[in-house]
Design an enzyme around this catalytic site. Structure first.
Site: not given
Ligand code: BES
Ligand code: MN
Ligand code: ZN
Length: 499
Positions: A264, A269, A276, A288, A348, A352
């Site tokens: 990843k 992020d 966030k 991240d 968020d 994936r």
């Protein structure tokens, strides 16, 4: 700092600090004799005064009186030999290095029992512990004033591993640690330094260092578009930085085992429009891309070790998750490169989405196994804490190989279930499925989401490394910042798969 193997033993060494690694219980005879005959009973006094029992994480050290050829002596506890792991030795070496630097020692000798009766492995893990402890990241500090240099710089210059001929194992440790340190530094560097382009450049540099072993391809936005990578590009679309899809391939041998490793690579992020908020750790979300960092760290080590009969595809869909007028809205529907449609109920849950297209890309290469690693969920940290990664796999043999590789590496993983009924929570009224489920079992539903994009490859493993890739505190051989986890596990796994 230089580390080397020397054949002389503790009686034939002179220098600033001699360190004995000792199991719990009575001290071995050679330590007691050395103490009585050379060290003027310094060890006996230290042991009595500090009630040192050789437990793990305990150590004592002090000045040797008179004009002994050894200025200081230290004991580091290794605990119960039946409970010893490779990390016991790495952590013991870490204690020795920290103590020696504090005591301003320049030369150090390590006299340790063998781990598992294996002289090579013992030297390797001692060297790994020492090198990783000594690594300090000063890239973003201003230069210290000349007069402060002496007290700021670590004092240790040489470490000698006594009664050892394992120089090759020490060189191997250096190569492995260079990969771990590459990963640490990529993770610790802020998002205005490590951008998707910087990750791509790092892959290109690795390929350039070993041009006979690697090929590299960086897919730009348009090329990703042509491949239908709507999930990855959806995440990337609010950022001012260009996304980079990185494909670095190592190949040696005529009939190699083909593997894929996917990391990843979110260089930041923010959460996207599901921004966030306070206490969500947004200020550390430069980390991240730790999966990508470990992927590149592993690639560098594999390039240097040059193992035969392997074809390893290192894949990173690198981008930032930002907010702007171009950002995906919560509720948008994205189409991944395998044609599946995803309702983005939470922007968020972006990792994936990027991994979805990377998994489809890897799956089409028809490798024997795919391993992805990702700082995927806070839920995994809730489940397993900060020092254990989650492991999900569709294949027991692959899971076992990773567990064995991790054990040797001193990196902890715990196998988690692919509990299919939990996928219910990701049902969508309008698209094939949503990208996020409910609050419970969040690390498991994330794994189930990824599974939708692995269609041909039967051996797939997912590693959720959100906890262990980062540490706020000094601990063992880790210093604050990126830990470089799980580069060593990946390297061990790749090597174990060589045809
Ligand atoms: N990058 C985070 C996961 C994370 C959290 C990594 C803390 C390291 C430390 C990931 O993209 C994320 O935000 N996950 C969400 C998923 C949720 C919205 C379904 C989470 O874990 O809260
Ligand atoms: Mn996120
Ligand atoms: Zn993320």
């Amino acid at each position: 700092m230089e580390i080397r193997a020397v054949t002389n033993n503790h009686r034939a060494w002179s220098g600033d600090v001699l360190v004995f690694g000792v199991f719990s219980g009575d001290l071995p005879t050679y330590v007691l004799e050395m103490d009585r005959e050379v060290l003027g009973d310094t060890i006996a006094e230290l042991v009595a005064e500090n009630k040192f029992k050789g437990e793990v994480n305990s150590a004592v050290g002090g000045r040797v009186g008179g004009n002994s050829p050894i200025k200081k002596v230290m004991l580091v506890g290794l605990g119960d030999p039946a409970k010893a792991t490779t990390d016991t030795w790495r952590r013991a070496a870490a204690q020795a290095v920290r103590w020696a630097n504090q005591a301003r020692c320049k030369t150090m000798a390590l006299s340790f029992p063998l781990f598992n009766a294996d002289a090579d492995l013992t030297a390797q893990i001692l060297a790994e512990g020492a090198i990783l402890t000594a690594h300090q990241d000063k890239r973003f500090k201003s230069k210290p004033k000349e007069e402060d240099k002496e007290k700021n710089e670590p004092s240790l210059e040489t470490i000698e591993i006594l009664e050892s001929q394992a120089q090759a194992a020490i060189e191997r440790a250096k190569v492995i640690c260079n990969g771990v340190i590459l990963a640490r530094e990529l993770v610790s560097a802020p998002a205005n330094v490590v951008t998707p382009a910087k990750l791509a450049e790092t892959a290109q540099e690795i390929a350039k260092t070993y041009p006979d072993r690697f090929t590299v391809e960086i897919l730009e936005r348009e090329q990703c578009q042509a491949l239908g990578m709507g999930a990855f590009l959806g995440v990337a679309q609010a950022s001012d930085l260009e996304p980079k899809f990185i494909h670095l391939t190592y190949k040696q041998g005529d009939n190699p085992t083909k593997l894929a490793i996917i990391g990843k690579g979110l260089t930041f992020d923010s959460g996207g429009l599901n921004l966030k908020t306070g206490n969500s750790g947004i200020e550390t979300m430069k980390m991240d891309m730790a999966g990508a960092a470990a992927t590149l760290g592993c690639a560098q080590v594999i390039g240097a070790l040059n193992p035969p009969n392997l074809e390893v595809h290192f894949i990173i869909a690198a981008c930032e998750n930002m907010i702007s007028g171009r950002a995906i809205h919560p509720g948008d529907i994205l189409t991944a490169s395998n044609g599946k449609t995803i309702e983005v109920n939470n922007t968020d849950a972006e990792g994936r989405l990027t991994l979805a297209d990377a998994l489809v890309f890897a799956d089409r290469l028809e490798p024997k196994a795919i391993v992805d690693l990702a700082t995927l969920t806070g839920a995994c940290i809730v489940a397993l804490g900060e020092s254990i990664g989650g492991l999900w796999s569709t294949d027991d043999e692959l899971a076992q190989k990773i567990e064995t590789s991790a054990k040797l590496a001193g990196e902890k993983f715990w196998r988690m279930p692919l509990e299919e009924p939990y996928f219910e929570g990701m049902k969508s009224m309008i698209a094939d499925f949503k990208n996020a489920g409910g609050r419970y079992g969040g690390a498991i539903t994330a794994a189930l989401f990824l599974k939708q994009f692995v269609e041909k490859t039967t051996a797939w493993a997912h590693l959720d490394v959100a906890g262990p890739v980062w540490t706020e505190k000094e601990s063992g051989y880790n210093n604050p910042g990126g830990t470089g986890y799980p580069v060593r596990t990946l390297v061990n796994w790749v090597l174990s798969m060589a045809a």
